[in-house]
Motif scaffolding. Structure first.
Motif, short mmCIF file in Angstrom:
data_model
loop_
_atom_site.label_atom_id
_atom_site.label_comp_id
_atom_site.label_asym_id
_atom_site.label_seq_id
_atom_site.Cartn_x
_atom_site.Cartn_y
_atom_site.Cartn_z
N GLY A 82 -0.25 4.74 -1.25
CA GLY A 82 -0.69 5.67 -1.79
C GLY A 82 -0.76 6.95 -0.86
O GLY A 82 -1.46 7.97 -1.20
N GLN A 135 -6.24 4.12 -5.93
CA GLN A 135 -7.34 4.25 -5.11
C GLN A 135 -7.65 5.77 -5.21
O GLN A 135 -6.96 6.70 -5.69
CB GLN A 135 -6.91 4.31 -3.52
N GLU A 185 2.97 12.98 4.84
CA GLU A 185 2.80 14.33 5.40
C GLU A 185 3.90 14.80 6.55
O GLU A 185 4.70 15.38 6.45
CB GLU A 185 1.59 14.88 5.81
N ARG A 186 3.82 13.62 7.57
CA ARG A 186 4.83 13.41 8.56
C ARG A 186 6.21 13.44 8.08
O ARG A 186 6.99 14.40 8.68
CB ARG A 186 4.58 12.37 9.34
N LYS A 235 8.82 7.44 8.95
CA LYS A 235 7.43 8.17 8.77
C LYS A 235 7.80 9.67 9.29
O LYS A 235 6.90 10.38 8.94
CB LYS A 235 6.53 7.76 9.82
N VAL A 278 0.82 -1.34 0.11
CA VAL A 278 -0.03 -0.04 -0.05
C VAL A 278 0.94 1.40 -0.07
O VAL A 278 1.92 1.22 0.87
CB VAL A 278 -1.03 0.04 1.03
N LYS A 303 7.51 8.07 -1.07
CA LYS A 303 8.48 7.16 0.01
C LYS A 303 9.19 6.09 -0.61
O LYS A 303 10.39 5.91 -0.05
CB LYS A 303 7.46 6.93 1.34
#
Ligand code: UTP
Length: 624
Positions: free
Chosen positions: A146, A234, A150-151, A454, A144, A158
């Protein structure tokens, strides 16, 4: 003034264009619309959304924009299970619950579910790894990717970030090479059966799709067959401006509805609607493995976890790590309702403590005799058995229990600070499963299984003491630690780490050891490639990029890079002593260096190394 659902419904039964009388500005534009668009307009009015048309001018002005509005509505309607009407209905219910402060776990009692706790390298771990490798040829992998990130605040996607900077391999390349290594190992174990290409799916979004496709194409899919890889995009969902679930008009364009990401839970409906699950099931596949964009350690945990799924016949297996009580990570929990319903599910850490207290555990979220919480920490990597998964999705269409998280202006909870939307998480899939479903977990040490990237440097440096940084710095250092500890487990003498501070984060700096997945994907692989008496000093760097490199009586104090084609067998031994690669600190604010380097806070000054490349078949000795 905004209309209500009732306004729309009372008019809809009327023939002609009377149904649109609650939205006169739409009514006057109806001649511009196709029959399908008129149907969509009816859905919107029926759901009380006439405010969307309040600012619409007469026909002849912005007609193309009006049609484009309906193109967007068509997309929002078709990409949500049950369409927009269902989205708005659920939103009203969830917003009402949120306003009333309803606890989603009301009536449930928590208890510790059953699962498997693994110790790296012991007999049972090795058995599970072997079982997992056998099963890998019956698996599909779903990444996944998508999310906005932001963090982290990185400008690229990424998965394009280096997973470590010793080899510079990016996350996507590492994942693909890991799947290919599993595929090869699995096919080798099941000789006699036809070879397979393990499917590799990436869920993207408008924020990541084109850059993910470009990364794959410009790198020849990192060695995977292009037919093996599939991107599923998505869509975002409509934003909600108030408790009545009025859709929010885009502040920059009155002909668009504002949208935001719906969360990684979309992966289930996309897999279902794409038809892929049925194709896989028909082809004899048994497992779908879900994983996230930046966990550089995950594939060290995959073979054994898949082995646990197969051995224990788990319909759903959540990968987990030991969790300290109150640590900011969700706990895998069994919930039993007064009415008999049960589910094994991730409960967020801030909900676990009150839930325990409310059900007779007066101490709340505390450690047990092991020194850890009895509720293992969820790392959001799931292994789901395809057969029961398809059966379930046939009932739900892939819809996952959603939640809403509005930021209210004040305690009256009547207005939002900014628009909100429904969200869903992939780990909430078991919420709709029947109690007969076999849902378990597999716990492995953090050093082996979990090091996500993250957080940006500034936020990472401020995490409360004892909590992980989850930054590019800690993510890379965790990779070196894992490789060093694995080598220790097979008897290599690896020096202790030193502590250093990068971007305000104190981390353990182990020797910079890294290998390609094709060198070793399991503990047994590593064991089979190491012999004699080997040692690696703390200041060393070692990158093994070939399949058949054997460490034999190696004493490394410096930097060693070995690359070899598959049919070159290389014995790496003897004493290697050079000035090595020196770690230099870099400040995250230093704009003279690249973003990938800045966010980790260090770079390597490659002063001296022994680099050997073997590009022909044969048997070689590195240090004859
Ligand atoms: P994160 O929780 O890391 O969220 O997602 P994020 O959106 O990437 O980052 P922030 O919260 O904005 O900082 C976990 C995984 O789920 C994926 C992400 O790409 C990541 O692999 N994800 C998240 C999706 O695929 N879609 C989404 O809508 C959200």
């Amino acid at each position: 003034m905004a209309s209500t659902a009732a306004d729309g419904i009372s008019k809809l039964s009327i023939n002609g264009d009377e149904w649109a009388s609650s939205a006169p500005n739409l009514r006057s534009n109806l001649s511009l619309l196709s029959p399908q668009q008129v149907e969509l307009a009816k859905i919107l009015l029926e759901a009380g959304q006439s405010h969307l048309f309040q600012q619409w001018p007469q026909p002849g002005v912005d007609d193309n924009e009006k049609r484009a509005f309906f193109d967007q509505v068509a997309k929002l309607n078709s990409s949500y299970p049950g369409g927009l009407a269902s989205y708005i209905k659920t939103a009203r219910e969830l917003l009402a619950d949120s306003k009333a402060g309803k606890n989603p776990y009301d009536g449930f009692t928590p208890s510790v579910p059953s699962g498997e706790n693994l110790t790296y390298g012991d007999e049972s771990f090795v058995k599970f790894e072997e079982a997992g490798i056998r099963e890998a040829r019956k698996a599909a992998f779903v990444l996944v990717a998508g999310g906005l990130g932001e963090r982290l605040g990185y400008n690229g996607i990424k998965v394009a970030l280096p997973h470590e900077t010793t080899t510079g391999t990016c996350f996507l390349q590492h994942y693909i090479e890991s799947v290919l290594a599993l595929q090869e190992a699995s096919c080798k174990l099941s000789q006699g059966e036809s070879p397979v290409d393990i499917p590799f799916i990436i869920m993207t979004s408008d924020d990541t799709h084109s850059r993910t496709a470009e990364l794959l194409e410009s790198n020849a899919y990192f060695g995977m067959k292009p037919t093996q890889v599939k991107l599923l995009k998505q869509e975002k969902v409509a934003c909600l401006e108030d408790n009545d679930a009025h859709l929010a008009v885009d502040p920059h364009n009155k002909y668009r509805i504002q949208t935001k990401p719906h969360g990684h839970g979309d992966v289930h409906s996309l897999l279902y609607s794409s038809g892929l699950l049925k194709v896989w099931h028909a082809a004899g596949l048994r497992w779908v493995l879900f994983f996230q964009d930046t966990n550089g350690l995950l594939f060290k945990a995959i073979p054994a976890s898949l082995g646990v799924s197969a051995t224990k016949q788990y319909n759903v297996n959540s990968l987990a790590v030991p969790r300290k009580a109150k640590e900011a990570i969700g706990g895998i929990t069994k919930l039993t309702h007064k009415d008999g319903r049960t589910m094994v599910i991730n409960v967020e850490y801030n909900q676990l403590d009150p839930l325990l207290r409310a059900s007779g555990h007066s101490d709340g979220d505390v450690n047990c005799e092991t020194g850890y919480s009895p509720f293992p920490g969820n790392i959001n990597q799931l292994i789901i058995e395809i057969g029961p998964y398809i059966e379930e999705l046939q009932k739900t269409g892939g819809a996952i229990k959603e939640f809403v998280n509005p930021k209210y202006k004040d305690a009256t909870k009547t207005a939002f600070k900014s628009s909100t939307r429904l969200e869903c998480m992939m780990q909430d899939y078991p919420k709709t499963l029947p109690p007969s479903a076999n849902v378990g977990f597999t716990v492995m040490d953090v050093w082996l299984a979990y090091a996500p990237v993250k957080n940006n440097p500034e936020d990472a440096s401020k995490v409360p003491e004892g909590n992980p940084y989850h930054s590019a710095t800690s993510g890379e250092m965790a990779i070196y630690k894992a490789h060093s500890l694995i080598l220790r487990k097979v008897g290599v003498k690896v020096d202790d780490p030193i502590h250093q501070v990068f971007n305000g984060q104190e981390v353990e700096v182990w020797p910079r050891v890294v290998w390609k997945p094709k060198w070793a994907i399991t503990f047994s692989d590593v064991k089979s490639k190491v012999s004699g008496s080997n040692s690696i000093s703390q200041r060393s760097t070692m990158a093994l990029k070939g399949r058949n490199i054997i460490l034999e009586d190696l004493s490394l104090d410096g930097a060693l890079v070995v690359d070899a084609v598959d049919n070159a067998k290389v014995k790496a031994g003897g004493s290697i002593d050079n000035k090595g690669w020196v770690i230099e600190t870099v400040d995250y604010k230093d704009s003279s260096v690249g973003e990938e380097v800045r966010i980790r806070g260090f770079r390597f000054n490659k002063v001296e190394q022994l680099e050997k490349i073997y590009d022909e078949a044969g048997e070689f000795c590195l240090n004859p």
